[in-house]
Design a protein around this motif. Sequence first.
Motif, PDB file in Angstrom:
ATOM      1  N   ILE A   4       3.249 -20.026  71.722  1.00 13.72           N
ATOM      2  CA  ILE A   4       3.892 -18.933  72.685  1.00 13.72           C
ATOM      3  C   ILE A   4       5.488 -18.588  71.940  1.00 13.72           C
ATOM      4  O   ILE A   4       5.611 -16.985  71.377  1.00 13.72           O
ATOM      5  CB  ILE A   4       4.410 -19.172  74.015  1.00 13.72           C
ATOM      6  CG1 ILE A   4       3.077 -20.104  74.855  1.00 13.72           C
ATOM      7  CG2 ILE A   4       4.868 -18.402  74.553  1.00 13.72           C
ATOM      8  CD1 ILE A   4       3.336 -20.185  75.935  1.00 13.72           C
ATOM      9  N   ARG A   5       5.941 -19.242  71.308  1.00 12.62           N
ATOM     10  CA  ARG A   5       7.531 -19.039  71.024  1.00 12.62           C
ATOM     11  C   ARG A   5       7.451 -18.428  69.312  1.00 12.62           C
ATOM     12  O   ARG A   5       7.800 -17.296  69.308  1.00 12.62           O
ATOM     13  CB  ARG A   5       8.561 -19.825  70.270  1.00 12.62           C
ATOM     14  CG  ARG A   5       8.506 -20.881  72.384  1.00 12.62           C
ATOM     15  CD  ARG A   5       9.411 -21.639  71.256  1.00 12.62           C
ATOM     16  NE  ARG A   5      10.743 -21.121  71.620  1.00 12.62           N
ATOM     17  CZ  ARG A   5      11.793 -22.540  71.436  1.00 12.62           C
ATOM     18  NH1 ARG A   5      11.913 -23.852  71.695  1.00 12.62           N
ATOM     19  NH2 ARG A   5      13.423 -21.638  71.168  1.00 12.62           N
ATOM     20  N   THR A   6       6.146 -18.332  69.140  1.00 16.88           N
ATOM     21  CA  THR A   6       5.745 -17.880  67.083  1.00 16.88           C
ATOM     22  C   THR A   6       4.766 -16.564  66.925  1.00 16.88           C
ATOM     23  O   THR A   6       4.610 -16.500  65.982  1.00 16.88           O
ATOM     24  CB  THR A   6       5.355 -19.096  66.293  1.00 16.88           C
ATOM     25  OG1 THR A   6       4.150 -19.471  66.944  1.00 16.88           O
ATOM     26  CG2 THR A   6       6.386 -20.168  66.772  1.00 16.88           C
ATOM     27  N   LEU A  23      -4.310 -13.269  76.783  1.00 15.98           N
ATOM     28  CA  LEU A  23      -2.730 -14.637  77.645  1.00 15.98           C
ATOM     29  C   LEU A  23      -1.842 -14.874  76.970  1.00 15.98           C
ATOM     30  O   LEU A  23      -0.600 -14.648  77.872  1.00 15.98           O
ATOM     31  CB  LEU A  23      -3.810 -15.532  77.908  1.00 15.98           C
ATOM     32  CG  LEU A  23      -2.856 -16.302  78.524  1.00 15.98           C
ATOM     33  CD1 LEU A  23      -2.572 -16.048  80.431  1.00 15.98           C
ATOM     34  CD2 LEU A  23      -3.722 -18.075  79.206  1.00 15.98           C
ATOM     35  N   ILE A  24      -1.672 -14.631  75.552  1.00 17.82           N
ATOM     36  CA  ILE A  24      -0.068 -15.298  75.116  1.00 17.82           C
ATOM     37  C   ILE A  24       0.510 -14.001  75.466  1.00 17.82           C
ATOM     38  O   ILE A  24       1.662 -14.578  75.785  1.00 17.82           O
ATOM     39  CB  ILE A  24      -0.644 -15.298  73.973  1.00 17.82           C
ATOM     40  CG1 ILE A  24      -1.230 -17.155  73.384  1.00 17.82           C
ATOM     41  CG2 ILE A  24       1.203 -15.682  72.737  1.00 17.82           C
ATOM     42  CD1 ILE A  24      -1.317 -17.227  72.492  1.00 17.82           C
ATOM     43  N   TYR A  25       0.408 -13.294  75.210  1.00 17.65           N
ATOM     44  CA  TYR A  25       0.931 -11.436  75.237  1.00 17.65           C
ATOM     45  C   TYR A  25       1.867 -11.695  76.819  1.00 17.65           C
ATOM     46  O   TYR A  25       2.838 -11.507  76.639  1.00 17.65           O
ATOM     47  CB  TYR A  25       0.180 -10.763  74.867  1.00 17.65           C
ATOM     48  CG  TYR A  25       0.413  -8.945  75.244  1.00 17.65           C
ATOM     49  CD1 TYR A  25       1.752  -8.253  74.590  1.00 17.65           C
ATOM     50  CD2 TYR A  25       0.293  -8.256  76.657  1.00 17.65           C
ATOM     51  CE1 TYR A  25       2.140  -7.229  74.348  1.00 17.65           C
ATOM     52  CE2 TYR A  25       0.701  -7.438  76.502  1.00 17.65           C
ATOM     53  CZ  TYR A  25       1.804  -6.731  75.995  1.00 17.65           C
ATOM     54  OH  TYR A  25       2.279  -5.767  76.112  1.00 17.65           O
ATOM     55  N   LEU A  26       0.455 -11.633  77.890  1.00 16.91           N
ATOM     56  CA  LEU A  26       1.051 -12.025  79.316  1.00 16.91           C
ATOM     57  C   LEU A  26       2.022 -13.147  79.679  1.00 16.91           C
ATOM     58  O   LEU A  26       3.206 -12.813  80.240  1.00 16.91           O
ATOM     59  CB  LEU A  26      -0.284 -11.945  79.909  1.00 16.91           C
ATOM     60  CG  LEU A  26      -1.145 -10.822  80.081  1.00 16.91           C
ATOM     61  CD1 LEU A  26      -2.334 -11.107  81.557  1.00 16.91           C
ATOM     62  CD2 LEU A  26      -0.639  -9.722  80.871  1.00 16.91           C
ATOM     63  N   ILE A  27       2.118 -14.039  78.719  1.00 16.09           N
ATOM     64  CA  ILE A  27       3.176 -14.987  79.046  1.00 16.09           C
ATOM     65  C   ILE A  27       4.429 -14.899  78.432  1.00 16.09           C
ATOM     66  O   ILE A  27       5.767 -14.681  79.124  1.00 16.09           O
ATOM     67  CB  ILE A  27       2.435 -16.327  78.262  1.00 16.09           C
ATOM     68  CG1 ILE A  27       1.316 -16.962  79.647  1.00 16.09           C
ATOM     69  CG2 ILE A  27       3.742 -17.166  78.314  1.00 16.09           C
ATOM     70  CD1 ILE A  27       0.655 -17.944  79.030  1.00 16.09           C
ATOM     71  N   ARG A  28       3.857 -13.856  77.569  1.00 16.23           N
ATOM     72  CA  ARG A  28       5.339 -13.716  76.576  1.00 16.23           C
ATOM     73  C   ARG A  28       6.032 -12.176  76.965  1.00 16.23           C
ATOM     74  O   ARG A  28       7.073 -12.278  77.490  1.00 16.23           O
ATOM     75  CB  ARG A  28       5.086 -13.445  75.193  1.00 16.23           C
ATOM     76  CG  ARG A  28       4.829 -13.882  74.023  1.00 16.23           C
ATOM     77  CD  ARG A  28       5.971 -14.835  73.694  1.00 16.23           C
ATOM     78  NE  ARG A  28       7.108 -13.970  73.422  1.00 16.23           N
ATOM     79  CZ  ARG A  28       6.647 -13.964  71.606  1.00 16.23           C
ATOM     80  NH1 ARG A  28       5.899 -14.499  70.753  1.00 16.23           N
ATOM     81  NH2 ARG A  28       8.119 -12.764  71.549  1.00 16.23           N
ATOM     82  N   GLU A  29       5.270 -11.215  77.914  1.00 19.70           N
ATOM     83  CA  GLU A  29       5.748 -10.902  78.442  1.00 19.70           C
ATOM     84  C   GLU A  29       6.784 -10.407  80.136  1.00 19.70           C
ATOM     85  O   GLU A  29       7.423  -9.991  80.433  1.00 19.70           O
ATOM     86  CB  GLU A  29       5.073  -9.238  79.035  1.00 19.70           C
ATOM     87  CG  GLU A  29       4.496  -8.742  77.949  1.00 19.70           C
ATOM     88  CD  GLU A  29       5.815  -7.677  76.556  1.00 19.70           C
ATOM     89  OE1 GLU A  29       6.174  -6.944  77.914  1.00 19.70           O
ATOM     90  OE2 GLU A  29       6.107  -8.103  76.487  1.00 19.70           O
ATOM     91  N   LEU A  30       6.005 -12.043  80.453  1.00 19.39           N
ATOM     92  CA  LEU A  30       6.371 -11.909  82.011  1.00 19.39           C
ATOM     93  C   LEU A  30       6.799 -13.352  82.715  1.00 19.39           C
ATOM     94  O   LEU A  30       6.921 -13.250  83.255  1.00 19.39           O
ATOM     95  CB  LEU A  30       4.827 -11.496  82.864  1.00 19.39           C
ATOM     96  CG  LEU A  30       3.863 -10.336  83.046  1.00 19.39           C
ATOM     97  CD1 LEU A  30       3.155 -10.641  83.780  1.00 19.39           C
ATOM     98  CD2 LEU A  30       5.278  -9.100  83.486  1.00 19.39           C
ATOM     99  N   ALA A  31       6.419 -14.314  81.904  1.00 15.93           N
ATOM    100  CA  ALA A  31       6.622 -15.787  82.039  1.00 15.93           C
ATOM    101  C   ALA A  31       7.570 -16.186  80.947  1.00 15.93           C
ATOM    102  O   ALA A  31       8.742 -17.467  81.815  1.00 15.93           O
ATOM    103  CB  ALA A  31       5.568 -16.574  81.914  1.00 15.93           C
ATOM    104  N   TYR A  32       7.875 -16.334  80.102  1.00 13.22           N
ATOM    105  CA  TYR A  32       8.781 -16.748  78.666  1.00 13.22           C
ATOM    106  C   TYR A  32      10.284 -15.780  79.141  1.00 13.22           C
ATOM    107  O   TYR A  32       9.928 -14.888  79.354  1.00 13.22           O
ATOM    108  CB  TYR A  32       7.847 -16.464  77.527  1.00 13.22           C
ATOM    109  CG  TYR A  32       8.989 -16.856  76.374  1.00 13.22           C
ATOM    110  CD1 TYR A  32       9.129 -18.361  76.533  1.00 13.22           C
ATOM    111  CD2 TYR A  32      10.002 -16.529  75.492  1.00 13.22           C
ATOM    112  CE1 TYR A  32      10.072 -18.894  75.549  1.00 13.22           C
ATOM    113  CE2 TYR A  32      10.267 -17.497  74.784  1.00 13.22           C
ATOM    114  CZ  TYR A  32      10.945 -18.493  74.537  1.00 13.22           C
ATOM    115  OH  TYR A  32      11.190 -19.038  73.435  1.00 13.22           O
TER     116      TYR A  32
END
Length: 200
Positions: A193-195, A20-29
């Motif tokens: 998410i950032r780290t 989920l963190i990966y998806l957030i980094r790719e799509l949301a952040y």
Amino acid sequence: MLLLSRSPLTLAPAEQKQALIYLIRELAYREGDFTLASGQKSSYYINCKPVTLHPQGAYLVGQLLLAELPASTQAVAGLTLGADPIVSAVSIASVYNTEGLTNLPALIVRKQAKGHGTQAYIEGPALAENTCIWILEDVVTTGASALQAAERIAGAGYEVGGILALVDREQGGAECYASAKLPFRRLLTIEDIRTAIVRF
């Protein structure tokens, strides 16, 4: 559009969180100069809707947030629009849950009353008075949006169990809920998410 190299159905809970963190980094952040809904300026922005409306993301959000809810939870609710796919994902995940919470109804809270018909603030099945409902939120900054949903839910005669956020920006939300005497849980913080260095 599938971004994960492995099906989320095959992932252990710890791997689901990393996915989920990966998806957030790719799509949301995104980084840049942004003005948030709260009016605050920020050097980054998180729009979780591309994740919560993504098939793999919706599955992960449903599973992971369901696991964070206390056993006393009887339903979930959230303020439209950001919480709409989240409450749906958790409600659906609860149908397949064989241990713990199961068959949780989902409610959507309008920002303004419906302009016709019943003029309701809350959409969803009618529930018994004092039903214990947790408020779900995608991104918490000051906490105002989820607090508005909590006030509407309490005003309808339900019990607000607490607030559960997908991402906490750690900019006052926790303090806001503490002042309102509402329990607060979060799946991820902005630093998670950032780290994070994750690959899927």
